[in-house]
Design a protein around this motif. Sequence first.
Motif, PDB file in Angstrom:
ATOM      1  N   UNK A 255       7.094  -2.270  -3.188  1.00 12.89           N
ATOM      2  CA  UNK A 255       7.520  -0.943  -2.754  1.00 12.89           C
ATOM      3  C   UNK A 255       8.937  -0.627  -3.206  1.00 12.89           C
ATOM      4  N   UNK A 256       9.729  -1.679  -3.408  1.00 13.62           N
ATOM      5  CA  UNK A 256      11.078  -1.471  -3.919  1.00 13.62           C
ATOM      6  C   UNK A 256      10.995  -0.822  -5.309  1.00 13.62           C
ATOM      7  N   UNK A 257      10.079  -1.347  -6.137  1.00 15.54           N
ATOM      8  CA  UNK A 257       9.903  -0.772  -7.482  1.00 15.54           C
ATOM      9  C   UNK A 257       9.290   0.622  -7.410  1.00 15.54           C
ATOM     10  N   UNK A 258       8.252   0.730  -6.568  1.00 12.83           N
ATOM     11  CA  UNK A 258       7.555   2.020  -6.493  1.00 12.83           C
ATOM     12  C   UNK A 258       8.437   3.123  -5.901  1.00 12.83           C
ATOM     13  N   UNK A 259       9.449   2.724  -5.146  1.00  7.29           N
ATOM     14  CA  UNK A 259      10.302   3.749  -4.523  1.00  7.29           C
ATOM     15  C   UNK A 259      11.057   4.563  -5.578  1.00  7.29           C
ATOM     16  N   UNK A 260      11.207   3.985  -6.787  1.00  7.43           N
ATOM     17  CA  UNK A 260      11.836   4.761  -7.862  1.00  7.43           C
ATOM     18  C   UNK A 260      10.979   5.973  -8.242  1.00  7.43           C
ATOM     19  N   UNK A 261       9.695   5.873  -7.929  1.00  5.60           N
ATOM     20  CA  UNK A 261       8.778   6.996  -8.216  1.00  5.60           C
ATOM     21  C   UNK A 261       8.425   7.738  -6.925  1.00  5.60           C
ATOM     22  N   UNK A 262       9.222   7.488  -5.890  1.00  2.57           N
ATOM     23  CA  UNK A 262       9.009   8.144  -4.584  1.00  2.57           C
ATOM     24  C   UNK A 262       7.642   7.841  -3.986  1.00  2.57           C
ATOM     25  N   UNK A 263       7.139   6.661  -4.278  1.00  3.26           N
ATOM     26  CA  UNK A 263       5.857   6.245  -3.687  1.00  3.26           C
ATOM     27  C   UNK A 263       6.085   4.930  -2.933  1.00  3.26           C
ATOM     28  N   UNK A 264       5.730   4.897  -1.688  1.00 10.41           N
ATOM     29  CA  UNK A 264       5.846   3.638  -0.917  1.00 10.41           C
ATOM     30  C   UNK A 264       4.574   3.440  -0.085  1.00 10.41           C
ATOM     31  N   UNK A 265       3.517   2.967  -0.729  1.00 12.49           N
ATOM     32  CA  UNK A 265       2.240   2.802  -0.011  1.00 12.49           C
ATOM     33  C   UNK A 265       2.348   1.808   1.148  1.00 12.49           C
ATOM     34  N   UNK A 266       1.554   2.048   2.170  1.00  8.03           N
ATOM     35  CA  UNK A 266       1.529   1.132   3.316  1.00  8.03           C
ATOM     36  C   UNK A 266       0.437   0.088   3.076  1.00  8.03           C
ATOM     37  N   UNK A 267       0.779  -0.895   2.272  1.00  8.26           N
ATOM     38  CA  UNK A 267      -0.208  -1.874   1.802  1.00  8.26           C
ATOM     39  C   UNK A 267      -0.909  -2.604   2.937  1.00  8.26           C
ATOM     40  N   UNK A 268      -0.178  -2.893   3.989  1.00  6.84           N
ATOM     41  CA  UNK A 268      -0.750  -3.708   5.060  1.00  6.84           C
ATOM     42  C   UNK A 268      -0.915  -2.935   6.359  1.00  6.84           C
ATOM     43  N   UNK A 269      -0.394  -1.716   6.412  1.00  3.87           N
ATOM     44  CA  UNK A 269      -0.430  -0.952   7.667  1.00  3.87           C
ATOM     45  C   UNK A 269      -1.473   0.149   7.666  1.00  3.87           C
ATOM     46  N   UNK A 270      -1.955   0.515   6.496  1.00  2.47           N
ATOM     47  CA  UNK A 270      -2.996   1.548   6.437  1.00  2.47           C
ATOM     48  C   UNK A 270      -4.356   0.849   6.444  1.00  2.47           C
ATOM     49  N   UNK A 271      -5.270   1.384   7.205  1.00  5.13           N
ATOM     50  CA  UNK A 271      -6.583   0.722   7.321  1.00  5.13           C
ATOM     51  C   UNK A 271      -7.245   0.530   5.958  1.00  5.13           C
ATOM     52  N   UNK A 272      -7.181   1.581   5.137  1.00  6.45           N
ATOM     53  CA  UNK A 272      -7.848   1.537   3.842  1.00  6.45           C
ATOM     54  C   UNK A 272      -7.118   0.600   2.881  1.00  6.45           C
ATOM     55  N   UNK A 273      -5.786   0.782   2.812  1.00  6.60           N
ATOM     56  CA  UNK A 273      -5.016  -0.026   1.862  1.00  6.60           C
ATOM     57  C   UNK A 273      -4.985  -1.509   2.255  1.00  6.60           C
ATOM     58  N   UNK A 274      -5.023  -1.787   3.556  1.00  5.98           N
ATOM     59  CA  UNK A 274      -5.030  -3.195   3.978  1.00  5.98           C
ATOM     60  C   UNK A 274      -6.301  -3.875   3.447  1.00  5.98           C
ATOM     61  N   UNK A 275      -7.430  -3.155   3.496  1.00  4.37           N
ATOM     62  CA  UNK A 275      -8.677  -3.730   2.942  1.00  4.37           C
ATOM     63  C   UNK A 275      -8.514  -3.945   1.440  1.00  4.37           C
ATOM     64  N   UNK A 276      -7.918  -2.940   0.781  1.00  2.93           N
ATOM     65  CA  UNK A 276      -7.711  -3.037  -0.670  1.00  2.93           C
ATOM     66  C   UNK A 276      -6.843  -4.264  -0.994  1.00  2.93           C
ATOM     67  N   UNK A 277      -5.785  -4.468  -0.186  1.00  5.30           N
ATOM     68  CA  UNK A 277      -4.875  -5.584  -0.453  1.00  5.30           C
ATOM     69  C   UNK A 277      -5.585  -6.921  -0.280  1.00  5.30           C
ATOM     70  N   UNK A 278      -6.405  -7.020   0.752  1.00  2.00           N
ATOM     71  CA  UNK A 278      -7.168  -8.262   0.953  1.00  2.00           C
ATOM     72  C   UNK A 278      -8.082  -8.495  -0.252  1.00  2.00           C
ATOM     73  N   UNK A 279      -8.753  -7.434  -0.708  1.00  5.06           N
ATOM     74  CA  UNK A 279      -9.658  -7.558  -1.866  1.00  5.06           C
ATOM     75  C   UNK A 279      -8.863  -7.990  -3.102  1.00  5.06           C
ATOM     76  N   UNK A 280      -7.709  -7.366  -3.292  1.00  4.43           N
ATOM     77  CA  UNK A 280      -6.876  -7.678  -4.463  1.00  4.43           C
ATOM     78  C   UNK A 280      -6.489  -9.161  -4.484  1.00  4.43           C
ATOM     79  N   UNK A 281      -6.036  -9.666  -3.351  1.00  7.27           N
ATOM     80  CA  UNK A 281      -5.602 -11.064  -3.293  1.00  7.27           C
ATOM     81  C   UNK A 281      -6.790 -11.997  -3.517  1.00  7.27           C
ATOM     82  N   UNK A 282      -7.910 -11.680  -2.917  1.00  7.44           N
ATOM     83  CA  UNK A 282      -9.112 -12.507  -3.097  1.00  7.44           C
ATOM     84  C   UNK A 282      -9.565 -12.507  -4.553  1.00  7.44           C
ATOM     85  N   UNK A 283      -9.554 -11.333  -5.165  1.00 10.94           N
ATOM     86  CA  UNK A 283      -9.985 -11.235  -6.561  1.00 10.94           C
ATOM     87  C   UNK A 283      -9.029 -12.035  -7.445  1.00 10.94           C
ATOM     88  N   UNK A 284      -7.736 -11.902  -7.192  1.00 11.62           N
ATOM     89  CA  UNK A 284      -6.747 -12.638  -7.986  1.00 11.62           C
ATOM     90  C   UNK A 284      -6.958 -14.145  -7.842  1.00 11.62           C
TER      91      UNK A 284
END
Lengths: 288, 510
Positions: A131-160
């Motif tokens: 989010x530090x990097x993304x803040x340069x583009x005025x975007x700070x997603x809630x990776x772990x606090x949003x219901x949808x994005x938290x699922x996405x983050x879990x999927x991302x880590x598992x896939x990686x």
Amino acid sequence: MNFKHKYLFLLPGLLVLLGILIFPIGFTVRLSLSSWDSFYPALDFIGLDNYVRLFTDDKRFWEAFGRLSLLSLTTVFLQYVIGFSLALMVWKEIVFQRFFRVLFLIPMMTTPVIMTVIWRTFFHESLGPVNDLLSYFDVTPLWLSSELLAKFTVILVEVWQWTPFMFLLLLAGLLSLPKEPFLAASIDGAGPIRTFVYVTFPLMAPISIGAIIIRLIEASKIMDTVYVLTSGGPGTATETSSFYIFIKGLREFQFGYSAALSFTYLIIMIISLTIIAKILVKLMVRGN
Amino acid sequence: MKRTYISLLAVSVALMGGTAQADKWSDQFPHIKNTGDIAGECSYEAMSQKDYSGQKLTINTHAVPVMGEPTALHAEQFSALTGAEVNVIHTPAGDLYSKAMVPFQAGQAPYDIVFGFSNFIRDWKQYLEPVPAKYVNMAQMKDVTQSHIDVNTWDGEMIQFPIDGDRHYLKYRKDVIDNPEYQAKYKAETGNELRIPQTWKEYGEMAAFFNDWDWDNDGELEYGSAEVMKKDDLMFAAFFSRSVAYSKNPRVKGGFFFDLETMEPLINGPGFVEALGDWVEATKYVPPGGINFGLGDEINSFGGGQTLFSFSWDDAFVAAMQDDSPIKNKVGVAPLPGSNRVWNRDSDAWDDTYNQAPYIVWGWTAAVAKKSENHEMAFDYLCFFANDANHQADIAIGRFGVNPFKKSDFVADLYVERQGWDPEIAKQYADTLMEMEEGSTNRVFPLRVPGVFQFNSAIATGTAKALAGQLSPQEALDEVAAEWTKIVDRIGADTIREAYAKGVALEDAE
């Protein structure tokens, strides 16, 4: 040789099998018929009470199971697609082939819990580098606090973490394929896409099914990633069956009930994976 | 009260007398360099007279640093002094209960000493060795506050050894709240006074006002509040801290969590629902990702100068007041905010009167396993852990998680002399904690009943759903109440009542 001697020789193996496979399952079943918890640590007999509670009064388990199905099917599908692509890439002679083969395996060789802690640090919404990097583009997603994005983050880590496993199996499969069908396709003038669709993919179907099933079995036990990354949150948005059973067993100390959950879960997984395997055979193996 | 302060002053003078002289022990053990060894039954000098050579002590404690680091440090010191071999095993907080409980239930004793939270006492007590009279009666123990003696005692018998004292209180940025420029700005824009928040509503308004802008001119954004909101990570304690003002009515006796007579859960009553509504609002003024903050995040966030407010245990405040902190002497301490009304379940209506109630969140404790074969050595270790010299050094280090629980801790001059705190802040700190320990009669103590983890887990799940927006506060707490009812039915209302009555007796005592 005497008929009885044959059984005598088989006995050590059978005893080991009994000890490491049958006894734990049998004990789990027995435990599931008891009310063992922190207050009453004993193997009493309460019949099917725990199962009745599970099927009539535990919506949270079934919600967790639904979430698990979504997460495991999505992650394994993505792992298969990406793993197959990477395997195809390093199957043929390319520059730095050995380097890439090792590189693609690195995530699988790391310790899942440690890597998940690192991912959690990456995705920390106010202190993490992403989010530090993304803040340069005025975007700070809630990776772990949003219901949808938290699922996405879990999927991302598992896939990686686990795509390399799929890559490894599929690359081994590709390397063991016979050369003749490819020569025949080449003589017939088939291009790379046709060769893949009509030769490579069908020939790889058996090993693909095996790899997918192995990964589905593993993915259905997803626990450490959820535990470290989100603790099942926000709310219960990423709570999976294994994590829920862990909470009931080792957090709330309801051993009897968590044994009933585990055994039920085992039965459901055996049935589901058998059905999935049959469907995959039907879809992927030509001629069926 | 006056007499208490005079006696505390005397104790503190005695303690500070020891600070002036370094001794042979502080040369060998730099951890106590500020005080040197302090005479007592379990001092460095006393322990050096013991010989535990060839004996082994196994301790299960928390992960480093909170409690894990002082356990390991004092184990090393104890080993050097007595010749004992001490094996320290570190376990995450969430697994401390089960890691001890599994062998307890199986009749094994892999650990001589188990660290845990003091509310484990009801479930663990039958597996623990009561503290022998010689330790209970020693001078070191006489200095422990009554509430922390109560914490470690069950049915008049001390089961756990006091090593830490905990309560939740408010921490705030003094340089902001006391800043005349910000006071004028806040007054102009909201019409209200900028002051130490007296109610949770004020807390929320101020936190929202100071959210998401750079109010300390360090080039970084600051936020309103840092709180423990992560599911299953002590969030139940944060929720109860927000609930006490709305739900602990001094005119209503007989239970805060349950109606002691009927054992009906009170958790979905209007007071708790109001508090959860406030907490859901708080998700708008915590730092990004604050909904996933565990205790460590809260300490780092407030201690690192990221937020205006915080409330929980001492650690964030102590971290903020350490020498390497960018906000040393810029933070203040106050009791938890109150509310302008409190629910009265007797009249089934709100009492429109100001109410405030401390939440005494009993913290870390340690105990000796009944099946251990090294009782004397184990108790000596715990006694050494909490001796005056170690204790004074430990409470100055925020990450250690060791907080005041001795009467002699609540003297401001100690913090000014030894830790360089601003005298006004030190006085505020000592007075606030002392008032919570001995002044208030409207206190709430945590649940200490069989299956306490099931109750806390249900709270964590329900409140987490509300914070995530999955359920409304009322729906979430109705779900929790239903779950609590099932737990009571499973374990037995009488069994839970018998244990809960002991906590209610402390709360209802005048």
